[in-house]
Structures are given as C-alpha cells and as structure tokens.
Write an enzyme that holds these catalytic residues in place. Structure first.
Site, mmCIF file in Angstrom:
data_model
loop_
_atom_site.group_PDB
_atom_site.id
_atom_site.type_symbol
_atom_site.label_atom_id
_atom_site.label_comp_id
_atom_site.label_asym_id
_atom_site.label_seq_id
_atom_site.Cartn_x
_atom_site.Cartn_y
_atom_site.Cartn_z
ATOM 1 N N ARG A 108 -9.692 1.679 8.702
ATOM 2 C CA ARG A 108 -9.326 0.148 9.166
ATOM 3 C C ARG A 108 -10.181 -0.556 9.463
ATOM 4 O O ARG A 108 -10.217 -1.910 10.163
ATOM 5 C CB ARG A 108 -8.322 0.303 10.159
ATOM 6 C CG ARG A 108 -6.616 0.414 9.824
ATOM 7 C CD ARG A 108 -6.089 -0.751 8.862
ATOM 8 N NE ARG A 108 -4.777 -0.986 9.449
ATOM 9 C CZ ARG A 108 -3.368 -0.314 8.925
ATOM 10 N NH1 ARG A 108 -3.656 0.609 8.532
ATOM 11 N NH2 ARG A 108 -2.403 -0.974 9.538
ATOM 12 N N ARG A 141 11.509 -4.107 11.822
ATOM 13 C CA ARG A 141 10.545 -3.309 12.465
ATOM 14 C C ARG A 141 9.828 -4.391 13.549
ATOM 15 O O ARG A 141 9.719 -5.363 13.165
ATOM 16 C CB ARG A 141 9.438 -2.758 11.434
ATOM 17 C CG ARG A 141 9.764 -1.410 11.246
ATOM 18 C CD ARG A 141 8.582 -0.925 9.930
ATOM 19 N NE ARG A 141 7.217 -1.254 10.104
ATOM 20 C CZ ARG A 141 6.406 -0.804 9.398
ATOM 21 N NH1 ARG A 141 6.585 -0.224 8.236
ATOM 22 N NH2 ARG A 141 5.187 -1.265 9.720
ATOM 23 N N ARG A 178 -1.294 -9.138 12.954
ATOM 24 C CA ARG A 178 -1.746 -8.245 12.013
ATOM 25 C C ARG A 178 -2.768 -8.685 10.906
ATOM 26 O O ARG A 178 -3.648 -7.899 10.490
ATOM 27 C CB ARG A 178 -0.481 -7.631 11.288
ATOM 28 C CG ARG A 178 0.308 -6.508 12.500
ATOM 29 C CD ARG A 178 1.503 -6.061 12.078
ATOM 30 N NE ARG A 178 1.320 -5.007 10.730
ATOM 31 C CZ ARG A 178 2.273 -4.587 9.878
ATOM 32 N NH1 ARG A 178 3.488 -5.421 9.912
ATOM 33 N NH2 ARG A 178 2.407 -3.839 9.208
ATOM 34 N N LYS A 190 0.835 -1.161 0.070
ATOM 35 C CA LYS A 190 -0.016 -0.138 -0.011
ATOM 36 C C LYS A 190 0.931 1.096 0.139
ATOM 37 O O LYS A 190 0.555 2.106 -0.680
ATOM 38 C CB LYS A 190 -0.788 0.051 1.205
ATOM 39 C CG LYS A 190 -1.996 -0.857 1.271
ATOM 40 C CD LYS A 190 -3.241 -0.597 2.349
ATOM 41 C CE LYS A 190 -2.622 -0.572 3.626
ATOM 42 N NZ LYS A 190 -2.080 -1.853 4.347
ATOM 43 N N ARG A 212 11.769 -8.147 5.258
ATOM 44 C CA ARG A 212 11.894 -6.578 5.233
ATOM 45 C C ARG A 212 12.918 -5.962 6.242
ATOM 46 O O ARG A 212 12.874 -6.266 7.591
ATOM 47 C CB ARG A 212 10.762 -5.728 5.461
ATOM 48 C CG ARG A 212 10.686 -4.458 4.960
ATOM 49 C CD ARG A 212 9.279 -3.818 4.689
ATOM 50 N NE ARG A 212 8.463 -3.476 5.693
ATOM 51 C CZ ARG A 212 7.341 -2.958 5.620
ATOM 52 N NH1 ARG A 212 6.848 -2.810 4.745
ATOM 53 N NH2 ARG A 212 6.483 -2.829 6.758
HETATM 54 P P1 AMP Z 1 0.550 0.405 8.747
HETATM 55 O O1 AMP Z 1 1.737 1.179 8.194
HETATM 56 O O2 AMP Z 1 -0.448 1.248 7.906
HETATM 57 O O3 AMP Z 1 0.586 -1.010 8.562
HETATM 58 O O4 AMP Z 1 0.360 0.808 10.020
HETATM 59 C C1 AMP Z 1 0.959 0.495 11.067
HETATM 60 C C2 AMP Z 1 0.241 0.534 12.450
HETATM 61 O O5 AMP Z 1 -0.215 2.067 12.729
HETATM 62 C C3 AMP Z 1 -1.022 -0.210 12.661
HETATM 63 O O6 AMP Z 1 -0.470 -1.701 12.893
HETATM 64 C C4 AMP Z 1 -1.512 0.437 13.546
HETATM 65 O O7 AMP Z 1 -1.011 -0.172 14.926
HETATM 66 C C5 AMP Z 1 -1.417 1.706 13.378
HETATM 67 N N1 AMP Z 1 -2.440 2.280 12.557
HETATM 68 C C6 AMP Z 1 -2.404 2.854 11.274
HETATM 69 N N2 AMP Z 1 -3.517 3.095 10.719
HETATM 70 C C7 AMP Z 1 -4.531 2.811 11.559
HETATM 71 C C8 AMP Z 1 -5.790 3.146 11.715
HETATM 72 N N3 AMP Z 1 -6.394 3.561 10.650
HETATM 73 N N4 AMP Z 1 -6.486 2.513 12.916
HETATM 74 C C9 AMP Z 1 -5.822 2.209 13.780
HETATM 75 N N5 AMP Z 1 -4.517 1.863 13.960
HETATM 76 C C10 AMP Z 1 -3.808 2.260 12.816
#
Ligand code: AMP
Length: 217
Positions: free
Chosen positions: A88, A160, A171, A13, A127
């Site tokens: 989300r 990470r 996740r 994404k 990664r």
């Molecule tokens: P991502 O890089 O989009 O995978 O986001 C990394 C982490 O940020 C996720 O695993 C959540 O802990 C938090 N996060 C990102 N976007 C959201 C969202 N819309 N709602 C809640 N937590 C989020």
C-alpha cells in the site's frame, strides 16, 4: 503467477481478486480481510489494527509486513499468489521486493484497477453488510427488498465504519498520497498493467484476464 492487485478503495479489488485467483488457481491474500477477521475475533493483531482501520488510515508497516511475510511463507503460496491490498506504500513494496529476492523469486505482474474518485464514493457509501451472514448489498445497485434487512437471512444491515463518506474521502487521500506512487514504482519495473474497472463485474474480470494473458505470452 505472483500477482499484485492495486487500485483505490471501492475499485472492486476484493471481488476481482476472488475471480482472478480462482481462474489462475492461486491463493488470494487480502490484507484488509485478514485484518477484519482479526478485529472481529479480537486477537492482539486485531486490537493493534482496529483504530487505524476505523479512521481509514494505514496500519503501521511493521505490523502489516510481519503479517504478510508469515502468510507468504505458507505452503499454498509457494507456487504463486494474488496479493489484494498489499503493498500500500513504497516502503512495503521495497520490503516485498527484498523478501521475494531472498526467496529467489519476484513479482510477475501488478494489475491496476482504474476508477474515478466520484464513482468510488458512490459505490462505497451505498454499501451495506449483513450482520448475520455477511452478504453485501448496495442501496442503489443491489437494494434488498426491505430496506435495512438482508433478503437471504433477515439479518440487520449495517454500514462499515470505513464506508462512511467522510472516511471514504480520507481513504482516497491516503491512496493518492501513499499508494499512487506505487504505480510509477512498478511502471519503472515494466510489470504494471492498468485496466478500466468501471462497468459490470464480469466485464472487468474479462478485461483483467485478457490483459494478464497478453502479459503471460
Ligand atoms: P481494504 O479492505 O484493503 O480497503 O483494507 C481495509 C483497511 O485495512 C485499510 O483502510 C487499512 O486500515 C488496513 N490495511 C489493509 N491493507 C493494508 C496495508 N497493506 N497496509 C496498511 N494498512 C492496511
């Protein structure tokens, strides 16, 4: 254009959001990136989000929604945006719909990046990120010349916390339970587009742009 990108962690994404937003000249708003930069600078928002992120859980809706609402009110988001990682879950999607309706607008399209779970684990668990310059490497697909060191700047590479296999599986469960229902939510609205997100990055971008073009005409 007001666009949402949805897909499991590791679907690409972030990468696709970068290309698509520059093709369409709209800002990319990535909630994961905003949270990560707040964690690294130690803001109050970062402190609120950090523990959830390390476990691979969602940050509570009230924290996330307030942050997105403030960002969408910025000048550069008034004529369009690409949301990456938000909404989300269904409550976030409902809040976004209300917020946009209050501003007399709505989403144009939701683009789903489709990838199998095993592929996601293969991508994310390999990664590695450079501690110094932030460049991303991959132990299988883009290995540095010297294991554990960045070719560009010599910095140490690290994994990470949320890219460890157990956290990735968690996740994916969170995605299946909380985010997958958005697919039906937006399909009902008639604004969902799904594309195959496997294969070279540029092919996925070409598929995405072709799908979006068809949707715009
Ligand atoms: P991502 O890089 O989009 O995978 O986001 C990394 C982490 O940020 C996720 O695993 C959540 O802990 C938090 N996060 C990102 N976007 C959201 C969202 N819309 N709602 C809640 N937590 C989020």
């Amino acid at each position: 254009m007001r666009l949402v990108l949805v897909g499991p962690p590791g679907a690409g994404k972030g990468t696709q959001a970068q290309f698509i937003s520059s093709h369409l000249s709209i800002p990319k708003i990535s909630t994961g990136d905003i949270f990560r930069s707040n964690v690294s600078t130690g803001t109050e928002l970062g402190q609120q989000a950090q523990a959830y992120m390390e476990r691979g859980d969602l940050v509570p809706d009230e924290v996330t929604i307030a942050m997105v609402e403030a960002r969408l009110a910025d000048d550069d988001a008034q004529s369009g945006f690409l949301l990456d990682g938000f909404p989300r879950n269904v409550p976030q999607a409902e809040t976004l719909r209300k917020l946009l309706a209050d501003w007399d607008t709505k989403l144009d399209v939701v683009l789903e990046l489709v990838v199998e779970d095993d592929e996601v684990v293969r991508r994310l668990s390999g990664r590695r990120t450079c501690r110094v310059c932030g460049r991303i490497w991959h132990v299988l697909f883009e290995p540095p010349a010297r294991p554990g060191r960045c070719d560009d700047c010599g910095g140490e590479l690290f994994q990470r916390d949320d890219d460890r296999e157990a956290t990735i599986r968690h996740r994916l469960d969170v995605y299946a339970q909380q985010t997958q229902p958005l697919i039906a939510f937006y399909a009902d609205d008639g604004i969902l587009l799904g594309i195959d997100a496997t294969g070279p990055v540029e092919e996925v971008t070409a598929r995405a742009m072709a799908a979006l073009r068809r949707f715009m005409t």
